[in-house]
Scaffold this active site. Structure first.
Site, PDB file in Angstrom:
ATOM      1  N   HIS B 104       3.737  10.946  -2.372  1.00 54.64           N
ATOM      2  CA  HIS B 104       3.608  10.676  -3.804  1.00 54.64           C
ATOM      3  C   HIS B 104       2.126  10.825  -4.180  1.00 54.64           C
ATOM      4  CE1 HIS B 104       7.029   7.998  -2.739  1.00 54.64           C
ATOM      5  NE2 HIS B 104       7.440   8.150  -3.966  1.00 54.64           N
ATOM      6  N   ASP B 107       0.170   7.804  -3.202  1.00 57.12           N
ATOM      7  CA  ASP B 107       0.013   7.599  -1.757  1.00 57.12           C
ATOM      8  C   ASP B 107      -1.257   8.275  -1.270  1.00 57.12           C
ATOM      9  OD1 ASP B 107       2.652   6.669  -1.828  1.00 57.12           O
ATOM     10  OD2 ASP B 107       3.460   8.606  -1.199  1.00 57.12           O
TER      11      ASP B 107
END
Ligand SMILES: [Co+2]
Ligand SMILES: [Co+2]
Ligand SMILES: [Co+2]
Ligand SMILES: [Co+2]
Ligand SMILES: [Co+2]
Ligand SMILES: [Co+2]
Ligand SMILES: [Co+2]
Ligand SMILES: [Co+2]
Lengths: 440, 440, 440, 440
Positions: B104, B107
């Site tokens: 993501h 992340d």
């Protein structure tokens, strides 16, 4: 055999007695002639008594046998039993003063040794129903064919691996649909109890879905051919008796109807107990069906949230029902559908009057919930805060986005503009919950 | 901060050692170069390590805080942390010798104080990824944007009551999609973790579904505009964090994609744990997606059948995986998709090597299951009995029925003909189950 | 009526054929004479075929009727049917070469119109069993009385609101216990299928628990009186057919046995499907019963984790079974208990040979799992890391704490001492899971 | 930092306004001085506000971060934060006019870098509480120690594989128990959130149960030593955060308390959400605890029947609460226990007033339910039919059976006597359900 006169104690229909009615069966909330939003309560709620649970089920469960010992289940002559059963059924319809009933072909008339004989039996009982209905108030909410009890259907009817069984099912449905039409039924229901699988190891999923699509299309074509005006209703259920049933829930049925181009002719009959078995609230299933334009009718009952099978108990939960009726009334109320009691008294409820208590108690719970829903709508208790919450989508930019007048890049550029930092607002869940509690 | 060199004990990649490999981490079943149906095992299984669980999650749960104390979570400089995390991540990719990873936006790179700053951070880390990938084997299976963690998304991103938040989400997705494209990502994923509701009391279901349809349409349009070739994947999940998530399961997603005309561009990323939370087996969800033509990729993990939340454990269940791979291989195997480890080590697994053990153990379980599936297909163990079971539908009458050449009346007449009495055949479930047991 | 000779195709018992046995029914793993830990596999596993599912159940479910059409269910003479059924049963015992069987009174012999007649019927069939057992290998693992099918028990047997029904149940149990004793049964089982409630609105929980405690005490006293040596086994199940069953799970049974001072005479018969209905793994229930010293026997079957009712499928899940057997073998294996197939073929499995395939497949799965468990124990795969994990409790301070030689204040003072800061260690779950995968 | 004056809009306590109270927060049903069965409603219901959900939880969930942004969570000085939090807490107690509150050690005061520092912090905040309580109405229902959040407890506190961690927990509990004592707490609670396991592969079940028994015994001994009069309460919960928690449900706790001889000193704190996670109704858990003599107190909240985790919502379900209070009031009402709001506003409820709405709404729901329960008891609505249903057990033969004056043989002989054929009576479930609906 002259069962009805002897079966129930009461002889006069249950009447509205208000909250202070004594201990004799009486409606405390269901005042059928009360006007709500310009319509009589009876015409809003459109209660139907179902044949199978109330007159056919002997009280057995997977670990126990018959408990009810109904007089009309005795004797060797199946057609005589069917007539005796009809007498009791119409007596209950009269005592409860309900406007509707519902039945499966095999509930009403015994299966014969061939389809011809079964159809003949069904038509003979349909003659009897017709005669009884001529002098009774009760009408037919819907009819249906049982395509799941007989062993030939153990692997499905429409979705059977054997096209011969599909064919047999077609024969049964034609007869049930035509009888429903003849009796003035307002809908026709297809519940796919065995249209699913026990194990994927022996199942061709894609093929079976196509079979089911084809079958329902055939029914729709036939309905038009014979001039039956009511909708075909399919009934979502996720499992039981099968491990997986293709009509899993409202959303699944929607996709299925889209795929097989059936959205114009088929609507849903939604049951509380099936909703919770699928992991949804009853409210959710009804709200979703309304949102997708496929709401048809209700099997009003109640499952046990902590049990994993279809208990089909009588609906008694006023707060739950109030939200369901709020949804339905907010979209204008029932059209061809109604509230069918797909509910069975517990197998320990072996007194005839338990049938009366169960229906009266649940009709009252529904009426009370319906009145609460109407009050909430009149006050805008939920609808006004809802409109306020989404007001941005009613404003020009919201409408432009939803109307397809903005690209991802345009939106992204706007999001990158300095100071763009939208703030969340409270969802006010507890406030709304306690607000609802004021009404129910 | 020079974490990677020090983080894992091992420095050499885990290698195939066969069933008798000693206690050092080694693959017992995953022989990546082994040819199966003409393709290397590595090219069949397309394993991907995910960023969030393995490198971002600190080990907390709803009742407890951080347990892992990762060195790259220390320190005040968020971008330095992100770079240190990337070092460890690529070191793990190397040690596991996996062909893919996934992430993501948040992340990989820290959110800034504005969307511009967040996007700049993301692009800076994407530069780093690009540099690392130049000298590494690992490629990007898919990227995605996190539209559920930040409080602005507490009531949804695309389905937020506030169009400004929809707009913010558009900004985030454009950046993540473009970074995914730049890094050669083979798919782009949209997981709608907050696209659902907490209570229907404050939710306009119909409107929110339209919002979600619009949002995904915008992403699809943008994908085409920038020339991104991979599919958009949505990921079914029924609930958690929300009470109800619109992408409930495969069947629900199918209906949604039909409704918003997205079937050509969007496929599904199916997760085991989400399947069981929806009341389905993993096998079911994959088989249904294949049947409906919307299968895309897998989040391979495992839930606990007796727990009601997403435990995201590493997949270790060979018999279950074998049936899933049987389904996929029978349709030709993965195209753009793969096996993404959306799986987290338990919060008590605090040793660095636990990350190695978990991935190696699960890769082995997958490989073993895949080989069993290939053997079953080669032997026609399940496919041959299946064809036999449905043979009636391949015969002329079956084809005529399914092809629309029979009316309900024609079928019904045939069913009424004398002697028409189709007999059921055994489903042979126990035989098939024990047959599968010979392979797994 | 001479059913057996004609019922099954096979006439020779199923034999061990090893992994490469052909397609004829053969054991691939169950090599009954193979020695494991000094005992033959047959003597370890102690398989028992159950009467009710395999010979009495007609294939019905809550939505469908009989599918099996067993020849011994035809005809008007109930005792003749019972004898024909016994012929088939003993033929299956022979074909499967199983060492044990199990039955309820009403499985074996028809109920009469009074208890006297029922008892006479039971004793007549017991005579037949005795005669058959004289020349057969099969012995009786346990007998039991069915106190849940007849309508008199609809509100419970021991826990019925009516003491007359308690009394009737006592009559039935005495007869079944004495027949079990006469046939050399190694245990006697009480399953309290209706000992629970449908609704608390009509239930006196405290009184009913006392009734159940009294009933079991009476059985224990009678067992001693007649010299029956085997344990009384109760069988935990949380619900179904009732909403709540008092023998909910192992932990509940333990508290019950403590409360009514029955721990010395009563052990548990644990069923996989009942475990998962209670929210526990089979492994958990067995491990807990072992820990509490009340493990007795197993009803080996398998539920569907995604269904909420007792599917009683044949156990085929090797990894699950291996952990259960690891627990049992680690405590020394079965004593009076065994592996009873409380499992039914699916109602679509209508061929006689489906009964063979189901038992053979499940016996093989058990044997394979048992061998894996023995290997794990031999290698200390799980036991060695376990001892290491708890080593602190084996050290002096740990022993002192557990031995009651430390007060809260002493411990608290120690915890307050400077530098006292114990650090957690990895739970290594993924490592252990993949380790188990090497064996199963 | 002077949070309280600014945090809530309101400055006057919420007052009773009756059913027609306007839209300002007001009690519609909770008329605290109303006498019911000779006691004020406030003294019956004994409401307590909990610290953790209302003042400590930042609004995060497993997929999202902080939403509430409480002012007292800002700033670097943890003790200053704790004092600011206490100011807001006592302001809410005053505004709600509640008689009680509850807290964990770490809710009230920050953990230090050693246990000594943590204990010092706790005592400093206890001083502050003491000062505030001197001029406030609010008292302490119970205190407790948090033995589950810190990573040292990731594998349990009392049941940790490391006795050092058991020791640390002892230190924390002594301090919390003594602070509870000093503040006049009426109970002390032990919730074993991590006393369970994640996997049986690394768990010694028997040893861990012994550890837990020892730990609670130590607490009981210490309680007596310091003269703390209130009961120790343990709180059943089946799972979450662990896969299995040893205090699974009421029945499990009963067996545990029996086993470790703790029945005299330990009672239960029962939570609705934990009940349903264990597969029981709240009503069941309370009724069972009353039947077994171990009922202590309630964590009044509400789970979502369709979600598998602890949602801890505010209790709003009047029909459910009425049956629970019927049970409690029928046994004499609360003694040391009360109604603790172990309930959290949804993470989207970000306005300060949402805290007010939630508590007021739930207090009203409880009051309304309690009044309904009292009315049912006064009318004998449920108690009279119950006595009638079991009347046989009050008659001589019933008493003789239950009193141990009949052997199995005597009963069996009676059952065999000619004409002995007891008949079942209706359970009347639907009648009773609709009867309850008249009251709620
Ligand atoms: Co229904
Ligand atoms: Co139903
Ligand atoms: Co996922
Ligand atoms: Co997941
Ligand atoms: Co069993
Ligand atoms: Co079972
Ligand atoms: Co609690
Ligand atoms: Co809770």
């Amino acid at each position: 055999m002259n069962a009805p006169a002897k079966f129930f104690d009461a002889s006069a229909p249950v009447a509205f007695g208000g909250k202070d009615a004594g201990n004799t069966p009486a409606f405390r909330w269901y005042d059928k002639d009360r006007l709500v939003h310009g319509r009589r309560l009876e015409d809003h709620l459109r209660f139907a008594v179902c044949y199978w649970h109330s007159f056919c089920w002997p009280g057995g469960d997977p670990f126990g046998g018959e408990t009810f010992l109904r007089p009309w289940h005795q004797g060797a002559d199946a057609m005589a039993q069917a007539r005796a059963k009809a007498d009791v059924a119409f007596e209950l319809f009269r005592l409860l003063d309900v406007p509707f009933f519902t039945f499966h072909d095999v509930d009403a008339a015994p299966e014969g040794t061939s389809l011809s004989e079964s159809v003949a039996n069904l038509n003979a009982i349909a003659d009897l129903f017709e005669a009884k209905m001529a002098s009774a108030k009760v009408r037919l909410l819907w009819g249906t064919a049982n395509l799941f009890t007989h062993r030939r259907y153990m692997a499905g009817a429409a979705t059977n691996p054997d096209p011969e069984i599909f064919t047999y099912a077609a024969g049964q449905v034609r007869a049930a649909l035509e009888v429903t039409h003849r009796l003035g039924g307002q809908n026709y229901v297809l519940w796919g109890g065995r249209e699913g699988y026990e194990t994927l190891l022996n199942t061709d999923l894609k093929r079976e879905l196509d079979q089911l699509g084809r079958f329902i299309s055939l029914v729709v074509e036939h309905k038009h051919k014979i001039g039956f005006k009511g909708p075909i209703l399919i009934e979502p259920k996720p499992k039981e008796p099968t491990k997986h049933q293709y009509d899993f829930d409202v959303a699944t049925c929607y996709g299925f109807l889209e795929r097989y181009d059936l959205l114009n002719d088929v609507k849903l009959n939604i049951e509380q107990n099936h909703a919770i078995l699928a992991g949804h609230s009853f409210h959710h299933e009804v709200a979703l069906a309304e949102a997708l334009g496929i709401f048809g009718s209700l099997d009003v009952n109640r499952g046990d949230d902590l049990l994993g099978w279809d208990t089909d108990q009588f609906a008694m939960n006023v707060p739950e029902l109030a939200l369901v009726f709020h949804e339905i009334l907010n979209r204008g109320g029932f059209t061809s559908g109604g509230l069918n009691f797909d509910a069975k008294i517990r197998r320990q409820s072996i007194d005839p009057d338990d049938l009366i208590h169960a229906h009266v108690g649940s009709m009252d719970a529904c009426a009370r919930a319906f009145l609460a829903a109407a009050d909430m709508l009149d006050a805008g208790a939920l609808t006004a805060p809802l409109a306020q919450r989404y007001e941005g989508w009613a404003a020009p930019e919201g409408r432009a986005i939803l109307g397809g007048q903005r690209s991802l890049a345009e939106l992204a550029d706007r999001a990158l503009s300095p100071g763009f930092d939208p703030r969340p607002r409270s969802g006010r869940q507890e406030y709304l919950e306690s607000l609802v509690n004021r009404y129910v």
